[in-house]
Design a protein around this motif. Structure first.
Motif, PDB file in Angstrom:
ATOM      1  N   PRO A  17     -11.718  -0.571 -11.542  1.00  0.00           N
ATOM      2  CA  PRO A  17     -12.788  -1.403 -12.102  1.00  0.00           C
ATOM      3  C   PRO A  17     -14.021  -0.586 -12.452  1.00  0.00           C
ATOM      4  N   GLU A  18     -14.652  -0.958 -13.552  1.00  0.00           N
ATOM      5  CA  GLU A  18     -15.866  -0.265 -13.965  1.00  0.00           C
ATOM      6  C   GLU A  18     -17.095  -0.827 -13.252  1.00  0.00           C
ATOM      7  N   GLN A  19     -17.122  -2.146 -13.057  1.00  0.00           N
ATOM      8  CA  GLN A  19     -18.265  -2.721 -12.374  1.00  0.00           C
ATOM      9  C   GLN A  19     -18.098  -2.598 -10.864  1.00  0.00           C
ATOM     10  N   PRO A  20     -19.191  -2.558 -10.116  1.00  0.00           N
ATOM     11  CA  PRO A  20     -19.108  -2.422  -8.657  1.00  0.00           C
ATOM     12  C   PRO A  20     -18.340  -3.583  -8.029  1.00  0.00           C
ATOM     13  N   PRO A  39     -15.052   6.717  -6.946  1.00  0.00           N
ATOM     14  CA  PRO A  39     -16.177   7.015  -6.040  1.00  0.00           C
ATOM     15  C   PRO A  39     -16.439   5.817  -5.128  1.00  0.00           C
ATOM     16  N   LEU A  40     -16.142   5.973  -3.851  1.00  0.00           N
ATOM     17  CA  LEU A  40     -16.228   4.874  -2.896  1.00  0.00           C
ATOM     18  C   LEU A  40     -17.030   5.277  -1.666  1.00  0.00           C
ATOM     19  N   SER A  41     -17.587   4.277  -1.012  1.00  0.00           N
ATOM     20  CA  SER A  41     -18.059   4.423   0.362  1.00  0.00           C
ATOM     21  C   SER A  41     -17.141   3.571   1.231  1.00  0.00           C
ATOM     22  N   GLN A  53     -22.419 -11.971  -4.749  1.00  0.00           N
ATOM     23  CA  GLN A  53     -21.624 -12.426  -5.897  1.00  0.00           C
ATOM     24  C   GLN A  53     -20.877 -11.279  -6.572  1.00  0.00           C
ATOM     25  N   VAL A  54     -20.485 -10.306  -5.766  1.00  0.00           N
ATOM     26  CA  VAL A  54     -19.720  -9.165  -6.268  1.00  0.00           C
ATOM     27  C   VAL A  54     -18.228  -9.476  -6.160  1.00  0.00           C
ATOM     28  N   PRO A  55     -17.428  -9.204  -7.183  1.00  0.00           N
ATOM     29  CA  PRO A  55     -15.986  -9.457  -7.103  1.00  0.00           C
ATOM     30  C   PRO A  55     -15.308  -8.578  -6.050  1.00  0.00           C
ATOM     31  N   VAL A  56     -14.128  -9.016  -5.645  1.00  0.00           N
ATOM     32  CA  VAL A  56     -13.315  -8.269  -4.684  1.00  0.00           C
ATOM     33  C   VAL A  56     -12.142  -7.618  -5.419  1.00  0.00           C
ATOM     34  N   GLN A  57     -11.919  -6.354  -5.104  1.00  0.00           N
ATOM     35  CA  GLN A  57     -10.794  -5.614  -5.665  1.00  0.00           C
ATOM     36  C   GLN A  57      -9.717  -5.445  -4.593  1.00  0.00           C
ATOM     37  N   PRO A  58      -8.661  -6.296  -4.601  1.00  0.00           N
ATOM     38  CA  PRO A  58      -7.587  -6.124  -3.613  1.00  0.00           C
ATOM     39  C   PRO A  58      -6.761  -4.870  -3.918  1.00  0.00           C
ATOM     40  N   VAL A  59      -6.366  -4.178  -2.858  1.00  0.00           N
ATOM     41  CA  VAL A  59      -5.564  -2.957  -2.987  1.00  0.00           C
ATOM     42  C   VAL A  59      -4.399  -3.031  -2.010  1.00  0.00           C
ATOM     43  N   ALA A  60      -3.220  -2.661  -2.491  1.00  0.00           N
ATOM     44  CA  ALA A  60      -2.036  -2.595  -1.626  1.00  0.00           C
ATOM     45  C   ALA A  60      -1.563  -1.147  -1.573  1.00  0.00           C
ATOM     46  N   ILE A  61      -1.454  -0.590  -0.364  1.00  0.00           N
ATOM     47  CA  ILE A  61      -0.981   0.784  -0.196  1.00  0.00           C
ATOM     48  C   ILE A  61       0.271   0.771   0.653  1.00  0.00           C
ATOM     49  N   ARG A  62       1.269   1.543   0.210  1.00  0.00           N
ATOM     50  CA  ARG A  62       2.555   1.535   0.903  1.00  0.00           C
ATOM     51  C   ARG A  62       3.125   2.943   0.919  1.00  0.00           C
ATOM     52  N   TYR A  63       3.707   3.331   2.060  1.00  0.00           N
ATOM     53  CA  TYR A  63       4.294   4.655   2.258  1.00  0.00           C
ATOM     54  C   TYR A  63       5.813   4.538   2.336  1.00  0.00           C
ATOM     55  N   TRP A  64       6.497   5.411   1.578  1.00  0.00           N
ATOM     56  CA  TRP A  64       7.957   5.416   1.558  1.00  0.00           C
ATOM     57  C   TRP A  64       8.495   6.797   1.913  1.00  0.00           C
ATOM     58  N   ARG A  65       9.638   6.818   2.556  1.00  0.00           N
ATOM     59  CA  ARG A  65      10.321   8.070   2.841  1.00  0.00           C
ATOM     60  C   ARG A  65      11.825   7.825   2.729  1.00  0.00           C
ATOM     61  N   ASP A  66      12.462   8.535   1.812  1.00  0.00           N
ATOM     62  CA  ASP A  66      13.910   8.377   1.582  1.00  0.00           C
ATOM     63  C   ASP A  66      14.278   6.919   1.286  1.00  0.00           C
ATOM     64  N   GLY A  67      13.431   6.252   0.518  1.00  0.00           N
ATOM     65  CA  GLY A  67      13.720   4.887   0.121  1.00  0.00           C
ATOM     66  C   GLY A  67      13.451   3.834   1.170  1.00  0.00           C
TER      67      GLY A  67
END
Length: 257
Positions: free
Chosen positions: A69-72, A93-95, A173-187
């Motif tokens: 996202p471009e906006q904060p 660039p995140l805090s 009134q700032v939007p929320v950016q949901p993020v999903a992170i997932r780790y895989w090893r050998d499928g």
């Protein structure tokens, strides 16, 4: 490359990156002493640059999908490991908001502090003060990432999103950016990357450096508007988006206030 040679090469690269991070943090400290007032934008840019190199020194192959996202926005992500921070921090660039224990970690805690990380003590009653800091940060037009589960998991489930941590998004009134992170090893779901239980940072890091490359998926999901929503409704929408991205289903559960 022989595994032992690969291990020592990774250690050498990681130490070089950490040394670079210490130099950057010292430079920020000098700027602070010279009286520069607002260094947060500089901190965020330098932190992203450093975290991108730290992520590159870890045994992961990363794929990022979605649009930065471009906006904060208030970024909210599931939490699997301390490695989430360099991997996500390399994207934009995140805090960060982190548990207070991280501040006491050797080297890493000091670097996190210099990078502008906000720290919160669980159960200490300072959530109101932290909420004000979060709102001020977002109100100043800067990206901020939190882990609303408040703890790490092994990646097999998604815990409750604590809605009080999203109060700042509602107030500003700032939007929320949901993020999903997932780790895989050998499928399969990676069992080395999760940093859970009584594990300590050094032991976990050494296991990672001795392991083969793992795959990491980072999905930037559709932003959620905060306008007209309560913090509970916003938390529910954000969690549902991450739940659907990770597991293909949405659970209906009560959220913590």
């Amino acid at each position: 490359m022989h595994k032992s040679v690969r291990f020592y090469a990774r250690v050498a690269r990681l130490l070089a990156v950490i040394g670079l991070g210490l130099s950057l943090a010292l430079w920020v400290g000098v700027l602070e002493r010279l009286g520069r007032r607002d260094l947060m934008a500089t901190r965020q840019r330098l932190t992203r640059w450093f975290l991108a190199r730290l992520a590159g020194a870890l045994p992961f192959r990363v794929q990022v999908t979605g649009r930065v996202p471009e906006q904060p926005m208030l970024w909210v992500s599931n939490h699997v490991s301390w490695t989430d921070i360099p991997l996500l921090g390399a994207v934009a660039p995140l805090s960060f908001l982190s548990k207070a224990e991280v501040r006491a970690w050797p080297v890493a805690g000091w670097l996190a502090h210099k990078a502008g990380t906000l720290f919160i003590r669980r159960g200490s009653g300072d959530s109101g003060l932290v909420g004000q800091q979060l709102a001020r940060h977002l109100g100043d037009g800067r990206h901020l990432l939190i882990f609303p589960e408040g703890t790490t998991t092994d990646g097999s489930l998604l815990k409750t999103f604590h809605s009080r941590l999203l109060t700042s998004a509602v107030e500003t009134q700032v939007p929320v950016q949901p993020v999903a992170i997932r780790y895989w090893r050998d499928g399969q779901r990676d069992e080395i990357a999760p940093f859970i239980g009584e594990d300590d940072l050094l032991s976990h890091l050494l296991r990672l450096l001795r392991s083969d490359l793992a795959e990491v998926e980072i999905r930037l999901l559709e932003p959620v508007t905060s306008q007209g929503l309560t913090r509970t409704e916003l938390s529910r929408k954000a969690k549902s988006a991450v739940q659907l991205a990770l597991f293909g289903e949405v659970e209906d559960e009560a959220l913590a206030a």
